[in-house]
Scaffold this motif. Structure first.
Motif, short mmCIF file in Angstrom:
data_model
loop_
_atom_site.label_atom_id
_atom_site.label_comp_id
_atom_site.label_asym_id
_atom_site.label_seq_id
_atom_site.Cartn_x
_atom_site.Cartn_y
_atom_site.Cartn_z
N GLY A 1 2.13 5.29 0.55
CA GLY A 1 3.39 4.63 0.86
C GLY A 1 3.33 3.69 2.04
N ASN B 1 1.72 -2.63 1.42
CA ASN B 1 1.28 -3.02 0.08
C ASN B 1 0.01 -2.29 -0.36
OD1 ASN B 1 -0.31 -4.34 2.04
ND2 ASN B 1 -0.85 -6.00 0.61
N ALA C 1 6.28 1.25 2.13
CA ALA C 1 6.23 0.39 0.94
C ALA C 1 7.62 0.28 0.32
CB ALA C 1 5.24 0.96 -0.07
N HIS C 2 7.90 -0.87 -0.29
CA HIS C 2 9.24 -1.12 -0.84
C HIS C 2 9.65 -0.10 -1.89
CE1 HIS C 2 9.56 -4.80 1.39
NE2 HIS C 2 8.53 -5.37 0.78
N ASP C 3 8.71 0.40 -2.66
CA ASP C 3 9.02 1.32 -3.73
C ASP C 3 8.79 2.78 -3.35
OD1 ASP C 3 6.32 1.14 -3.55
OD2 ASP C 3 5.93 0.97 -5.70
N ALA C 4 8.64 3.07 -2.04
CA ALA C 4 8.37 4.43 -1.59
C ALA C 4 9.51 4.95 -0.72
CB ALA C 4 7.06 4.48 -0.80
N ASP C 5 9.67 6.26 -0.71
CA ASP C 5 10.69 6.89 0.12
C ASP C 5 10.17 7.25 1.50
OD1 ASP C 5 12.57 6.86 -1.98
OD2 ASP C 5 11.75 8.72 -2.81
N ARG D 1 12.15 7.26 4.89
CA ARG D 1 13.03 6.10 5.10
C ARG D 1 14.39 6.52 5.64
NH1 ARG D 1 12.23 1.21 3.04
NH2 ARG D 1 10.79 1.97 1.44
#
Length: 368
Positions: free
Chosen positions: A17, A20, A69-73, A95
């Motif tokens: 996470g 990128n 990362a944008h798609d990770a919690d 996050r």
């Protein structure tokens, strides 16, 4: 008699996470690790993750949630240090969480100071120029890194100074000063500041010699001097300075003199070194400062640190790059170095130096 060197290196890294970078399980070499890849591929993110693992903060952003990362919690970082027994470190930042979760060997509630002590790190990146051209805060942080790792009394003195300074500054901002409380905190601040200054001064007497020797090999410079300034008049006791400066401090709203204003000054003659040196020379001076700290740490404590070097080739020509790499190899410590061109990195080392190569491509870490 010098202490035996306790060589500790990161023998395994698991990141999930982080920006990128795709999740990876890395087994770095105990010595030189070279990481190549195109700009934006994720090379610097790898160094950032190691920095967070050892310092609980990023060198790229003040808010760790921006490293997720944008798609990770969450960003979850694990490392294992070689030893008998090995030491495991873990840092996690969700996050939606307000606090960072730090573990050492599975134990929760580890303080940042304990983390930093376990994994000493040195970072050399474009921001390292702040040691020459930035504010005194960057140079104090650099100085205190060295004192922290070799003087056991440092952290308590540093913590007490910060506490007393915070209370005195709060009292300065009141409409009416509570003189009794002010005197109590001024005495506390003066006492611990004198100890902090003594620890810094003792360290600098040893560090200046190590820096001079290192710089001589990297970049012989005539007339360059390194001096420590403690932050208040060297002819006066701090308590006297604080008592006589209350009125002006009150007008400003903060304490103007004390160890929080300490600085390292690098000069050539009477001019600041940054005004006289080229960009390439500045990088070599900064590198000498960092290398000297690592060398002195090993000399005084027997411990090695891990070096993180981002974009080695920037501002360094081939000959100086090779001299720099020769010094790194002599330190016998673990190093992570990034660069765009594989040959520029690989050809900077002597033939007998063992080098591990990694490549980052579109966020994926590959072993060569």
């Amino acid at each position: 008699m010098l202490p035996l060197t306790l060589f500790m290196s990161l023998e395994r890294l698991n990141f999930l996470g982080l920006r990128n970078l795709a999740a990876f399980d890395m087994r770095p070499a105990p010595g030189i690790n070279l990481v190549t890849g195109a700009n934006g591929s994720g090379k610097t993110s790898l160094l950032e993750g190691i920095h967070i693992l050892g310092m609980a903060r990023s060198f790229r952003t003040q808010k760790l949630k921006h490293a997720i990362a944008h798609d990770a919690d969450a960003v979850t970082l694990h490392g294992r240090l070689s030893g008998d027994p090995p030491v495991s470190l873990g840092v996690r930042r969700a996050r939606d969480a307000a606090e960072l979760e730090i573990r050492r060997d599975g134990e929760r509630g580890i303080r940042v100071a304990q983390l930093a002590e376990t994994l000493p790190l040195q970072l050399i990146n474009p921001d390292a120029f702040r040691l020459l051209e930035g504010s005194p805060a960057a140079r104090r942080e650099f100085l205190d890194w060295g004192v922290f790792h070799v003087k056991h009394e440092f952290f308590e003195a540093w913590r007490r100074v910060r506490r007393a300074l915070k209370h005195r500054n709060a009292l300065l901002r009141h409409d009416r000063i509570d003189l009794r409380s002010m005197r109590v905190w001024e005495q506390e601040l003066a006492h611990w500041s004198e100890l902090l200054d003594l620890l810094r001064s003792d360290y600098m007497a040893q560090f200046a010699k190590a820096f001079e020797a290192t710089l001589h090999e990297l970049l012989p410079l005539s007339g360059l001097s390194l001096r420590y300034h403690r932050g208040w008049d060297k002819q006066r006791d701090l308590l006297d300075v604080l008592e006589n400066g209350r009125d002006t401090d009150r007008q400003m709203g903060f304490t103007q003199q004390g160890p929080q204003r300490a600085d390292l000054r690098l000069r050539i003659g009477k001019r600041a070194a940054v005004e006289e040196l080229s960009r390439g020379q500045q990088k070599l001076v900064v590198s000498a400062l960092k290398l000297a700290q690592g060398h002195l740490l090993a000399e005084l404590t027997g411990r090695t640190c891990v070096y993180l070097i981002d974009d080695l080739a920037a501002e360094l020509d081939v000959s100086h790059r090779r001299i720099f790499c020769h010094w790194l190899a002599r330190l016998h410590c673990q190093v992570f170095i990034t660069g765009v061109e594989r040959e520029a990195l690989a050809n900077s080392w002597q033939s007998e130096t063992d080098v591990a190569m990694f490549h980052v491509e579109h966020g994926r870490l590959l072993t060569e």
